[in-house]
Every structure is written in structure tokens, then in C-alpha cells.
Design a protein around this motif. Structure first.
Motif, PDB file in Angstrom:
ATOM      1  N   GLY A 123      29.881  66.020  53.124  1.00 32.15           N
ATOM      2  CA  GLY A 123      30.253  65.726  54.495  1.00 32.15           C
ATOM      3  C   GLY A 123      29.062  65.627  55.421  1.00 32.15           C
ATOM      4  N   PHE A 124      29.339  65.225  56.656  1.00 33.44           N
ATOM      5  CA  PHE A 124      28.293  65.027  57.653  1.00 33.44           C
ATOM      6  C   PHE A 124      27.737  66.366  58.128  1.00 33.44           C
ATOM      7  N   ILE A 125      26.422  66.480  58.098  1.00 33.97           N
ATOM      8  CA  ILE A 125      25.725  67.631  58.662  1.00 33.97           C
ATOM      9  C   ILE A 125      24.572  67.108  59.511  1.00 33.97           C
ATOM     10  N   CYS A 126      23.982  67.995  60.290  1.00 31.67           N
ATOM     11  CA  CYS A 126      22.914  67.588  61.204  1.00 31.67           C
ATOM     12  C   CYS A 126      21.636  68.354  60.905  1.00 31.67           C
ATOM     13  N   GLU A 127      20.494  67.663  60.919  1.00 34.19           N
ATOM     14  CA  GLU A 127      19.195  68.324  60.760  1.00 34.19           C
ATOM     15  C   GLU A 127      18.952  69.260  61.948  1.00 34.19           C
ATOM     16  N   PRO A 128      18.284  70.390  61.716  1.00 31.46           N
ATOM     17  CA  PRO A 128      17.999  71.327  62.814  1.00 31.46           C
ATOM     18  C   PRO A 128      17.282  70.674  63.990  1.00 31.46           C
ATOM     19  N   ALA A 129      16.391  69.717  63.709  1.00 27.10           N
ATOM     20  CA  ALA A 129      15.655  69.058  64.788  1.00 27.10           C
ATOM     21  C   ALA A 129      16.574  68.285  65.713  1.00 27.10           C
ATOM     22  N   GLY A 130      17.696  67.813  65.191  1.00 27.72           N
ATOM     23  CA  GLY A 130      18.611  67.038  66.011  1.00 27.72           C
ATOM     24  C   GLY A 130      19.375  67.871  67.014  1.00 27.72           C
ATOM     25  N   ILE A 131      19.443  69.172  66.779  1.00 28.88           N
ATOM     26  CA  ILE A 131      20.185  70.044  67.674  1.00 28.88           C
ATOM     27  C   ILE A 131      19.406  70.341  68.950  1.00 28.88           C
ATOM     28  N   ALA A 132      18.077  70.196  68.887  1.00 33.38           N
ATOM     29  CA  ALA A 132      17.260  70.423  70.074  1.00 33.38           C
ATOM     30  C   ALA A 132      17.673  69.446  71.174  1.00 33.38           C
ATOM     31  N   GLY A 133      18.052  69.966  72.323  1.00 31.84           N
ATOM     32  CA  GLY A 133      18.487  69.133  73.437  1.00 31.84           C
ATOM     33  C   GLY A 133      19.937  68.718  73.371  1.00 31.84           C
ATOM     34  N   ALA A 134      20.661  69.145  72.307  1.00 34.77           N
ATOM     35  CA  ALA A 134      22.080  68.811  72.183  1.00 34.77           C
ATOM     36  C   ALA A 134      22.926  69.841  72.931  1.00 34.77           C
ATOM     37  N   THR A 135      24.146  69.456  73.256  1.00 36.53           N
ATOM     38  CA  THR A 135      25.064  70.340  73.973  1.00 36.53           C
ATOM     39  C   THR A 135      26.016  71.010  72.991  1.00 36.53           C
ATOM     40  N   ASP A 136      26.075  72.320  73.038  1.00 33.64           N
ATOM     41  CA  ASP A 136      26.974  73.062  72.149  1.00 33.64           C
ATOM     42  C   ASP A 136      28.418  72.874  72.627  1.00 33.64           C
ATOM     43  N   ILE A 137      29.245  72.271  71.800  1.00 35.46           N
ATOM     44  CA  ILE A 137      30.643  71.999  72.167  1.00 35.46           C
ATOM     45  C   ILE A 137      31.600  72.700  71.203  1.00 35.46           C
ATOM     46  N   THR A 138      31.122  73.728  70.533  1.00 35.66           N
ATOM     47  CA  THR A 138      31.932  74.429  69.532  1.00 35.66           C
ATOM     48  C   THR A 138      33.253  74.916  70.107  1.00 35.66           C
ATOM     49  N   HIS A 139      33.226  75.367  71.364  1.00 33.84           N
ATOM     50  CA  HIS A 139      34.435  75.939  71.963  1.00 33.84           C
ATOM     51  C   HIS A 139      35.575  74.936  72.092  1.00 33.84           C
ATOM     52  N   HIS A 140      35.289  73.636  71.976  1.00 31.33           N
ATOM     53  CA  HIS A 140      36.344  72.623  72.035  1.00 31.33           C
ATOM     54  C   HIS A 140      37.104  72.535  70.711  1.00 31.33           C
ATOM     55  N   GLY A 141      36.514  73.034  69.650  1.00 29.17           N
ATOM     56  CA  GLY A 141      37.194  73.058  68.360  1.00 29.17           C
ATOM     57  C   GLY A 141      37.149  71.767  67.577  1.00 29.17           C
ATOM     58  N   GLY A 142      36.579  70.714  68.149  1.00 30.35           N
ATOM     59  CA  GLY A 142      36.500  69.440  67.448  1.00 30.35           C
ATOM     60  C   GLY A 142      36.016  68.333  68.365  1.00 30.35           C
ATOM     61  N   TRP A 143      35.604  67.230  67.769  1.00 38.87           N
ATOM     62  CA  TRP A 143      35.018  66.123  68.520  1.00 38.87           C
ATOM     63  C   TRP A 143      36.025  65.438  69.426  1.00 38.87           C
ATOM     64  N   VAL A 144      37.231  65.210  68.943  1.00 34.88           N
ATOM     65  CA  VAL A 144      38.238  64.515  69.751  1.00 34.88           C
ATOM     66  C   VAL A 144      38.600  65.346  70.978  1.00 34.88           C
ATOM     67  N   ASN A 145      38.751  66.639  70.814  1.00 31.74           N
ATOM     68  CA  ASN A 145      39.039  67.510  71.965  1.00 31.74           C
ATOM     69  C   ASN A 145      37.917  67.436  72.993  1.00 31.74           C
ATOM     70  N   TYR A 146      36.690  67.381  72.511  1.00 27.68           N
ATOM     71  CA  TYR A 146      35.550  67.269  73.437  1.00 27.68           C
ATOM     72  C   TYR A 146      35.604  65.953  74.205  1.00 27.68           C
ATOM     73  N   LEU A 147      35.882  64.849  73.508  1.00 23.97           N
ATOM     74  CA  LEU A 147      35.957  63.556  74.185  1.00 23.97           C
ATOM     75  C   LEU A 147      37.057  63.549  75.248  1.00 23.97           C
ATOM     76  N   HIS A 148      38.186  64.189  74.948  1.00 19.61           N
ATOM     77  CA  HIS A 148      39.273  64.256  75.924  1.00 19.61           C
ATOM     78  C   HIS A 148      38.850  65.051  77.159  1.00 19.61           C
ATOM     79  N   SER A 149      37.975  66.034  76.969  1.00 19.59           N
ATOM     80  CA  SER A 149      37.542  66.855  78.100  1.00 19.59           C
ATOM     81  C   SER A 149      36.659  66.078  79.070  1.00 19.59           C
ATOM     82  N   LEU A 150      36.107  64.948  78.607  1.00 18.02           N
ATOM     83  CA  LEU A 150      35.232  64.145  79.463  1.00 18.02           C
ATOM     84  C   LEU A 150      36.015  63.244  80.404  1.00 18.02           C
ATOM     85  N   ASN A 151      37.291  63.033  80.119  1.00 15.24           N
ATOM     86  CA  ASN A 151      38.110  62.130  80.943  1.00 15.24           C
ATOM     87  C   ASN A 151      38.638  62.827  82.191  1.00 15.24           C
TER      88      ASN A 151
END
Length: 218
Positions: A190-218
């Protein structure tokens, strides 16, 4: 179209005519399904051939069943949709978490590879999810943690093994394919991310998933 007598009288010519709309299927490594249709006015039977890419057997079976139902045949499309036909080749399961989810902008890459969704589930509860900076389309990064993690919503897709290398080759850094543990304790690629890619990224774990995060932007 010719009768059996016509074919027996001139088999080479008649079969060449019949193959005009079918020979390319084998030559281009495609799949096809022939189903009966309504009878012609002259009393001869008629049928329809559905053609798709290699590995599209289940898609064709479902479409063929729905078409037969519209033509007065038995209603079996829902049963076929609920019980996918097995692949007739080696396959691999791939866990996707973001832009490759069903309905998301890169899902077409899975469909083009002949993949089908086999599960909507969650990871084990030791992952964190990040919204990566500067990606187009927007993409998340999934990272395993030994500390404060959570279960993240994912989908598992099954694709022909022969398509896996090309699919992986198209994945841009800092994303890659590794091993992801699911909520039931099993592990898949499955998809994973290199540690370097997390630098400057926003932690969205509390949304529980990508689709929930996208809905929160609307």
C-alpha cells in the motif's frame, strides 16, 4: 449474418466476415463477452458482444447481466456485482488512502490497470495521516508510528500482477509502496510516505481519513 449452411459452403470468406468485428480482441489482448439478444424479424437469433480491456471479465459480466435483464432475461446483475468473478491470472492487493480512492482524481489509474475494489476498511491503529504540501492533485501521506497513532480509512484494490510494476513506476516521490497493516491484522502492499515528505505537511489524523478531511475543507 450467414447461416450454418452459408459457412459450410464458403467457410474462409464467411469466417473472415464474422471476424471483422472480433479478431482485434485477441490481437489487442482484450476481453469480450457474448450474450443472447432479441430474435430478428426473419426468425434468426441475434446477440451482442461486449468488449473491454484485459482483466475486465467481472465488469463485462455485470454489464452483460444488466443488458440481458433489459432484454427480458433473468435479473442476476445484483448477484454478479455482489460476488466478483475470480481473476484468471496472478493478482496483488494494493491499499490506497488518498487520490486513488474511488471517486478521487487518480482512481482512473487503478481502473486502467484492470483493478477492482475488494474492501473498504481501516488500517491498524498505529498510523498518522498528513496532507502533503504542494501536490497536484492533493495527496495525503500515510506514516506508521510507534507512538500516538489511529486507524485510517482505506480501500483495498486487487489488480493483475503484470500491471503492478507500471502502476508503482508512476507514483511520484515522496510517496511509494510499502507494507500496510490493516485493522484485521492482515498486511497488504500500500501507499506510504517517505519521512522527508512529512516535513511541512499538515497532520490530519484526527479526521480519520482523506475523504473526511476533504469534506472539512468545504
Amino acid at each position: 449474418f450467414p447461416t450454418i449452411a452459408d459457412v459450410e459452403a464458403d467457410p474462409v470468406v464467411r469466417n473472415a466476415q464474422l471476424g471483422h468485428y472480433t479478431n482485434f480482441v485477441n490481437l489487442m489482448d482484450m476481453s469480450a463477452l457474448a450474450i443472447p439478444a432479441v430474435w430478428r424479424r426473419d426468425g434468426l437469433p441475434a446477440g451482442v458482444t461486449l468488449i473491454g480491456p484485459a482483466g475486465a471479465d467481472h465488469l463485462l459480466a455485470e454489464a452483460g447481466a444488466r443488458l440481458q435483464q433489459q432484454l427480458g432475461g433473468a435479473a442476476q446483475a445484483d448477484a454478479i456485482a455482489a460476488t466478483p468473478l475470480p481473476f484468471n491470472e496472478s493478482t496483488i492487493k494494493v491499499c490506497v488512502v488518498g487520490a486513488h480512492l474511488a471517486g478521487q482524481p487518480l482512481n482512473w489509474q487503478l481502473l486502467e490497470a484492470g483493478a477492482r475494489r475488494v474492501a473498504v476498511t481501516r488500517t491498524a491503529a498505529h498510523y498518522r495521516l498528513y496532507a502533503l504540501a504542494g501536490t497536484t492533485p492533493r495527496k495525503p501521506g500515510l506514516a506508521r508510528t510507534e507512538g500516538d497513532g489511529a486507524a485510517i480509512a482505506v480501500e483495498v484494490w486487487e489488480m493483475p500482477l503484470r500491471q503492478f510494476g507500471g502502476f508503482v513506476a508512476a507514483i511520484p516521490a515522496p510517496l511509494g509502496i510499502g507494507t500496510v497493516e490493516l485493522a484485521d491484522g492482515s498486511s497488504v502492499k500500500g501507499f506510504i510516505c517517505e519521512p522527508a515528505g512529512i516535513a511541512g505537511a499538515t497532520d490530519i489524523t484526527h479526521h480519520g481519513g482523506w475523504v473526511n478531511y476533504l469534506h472539512s475543507l468545504n
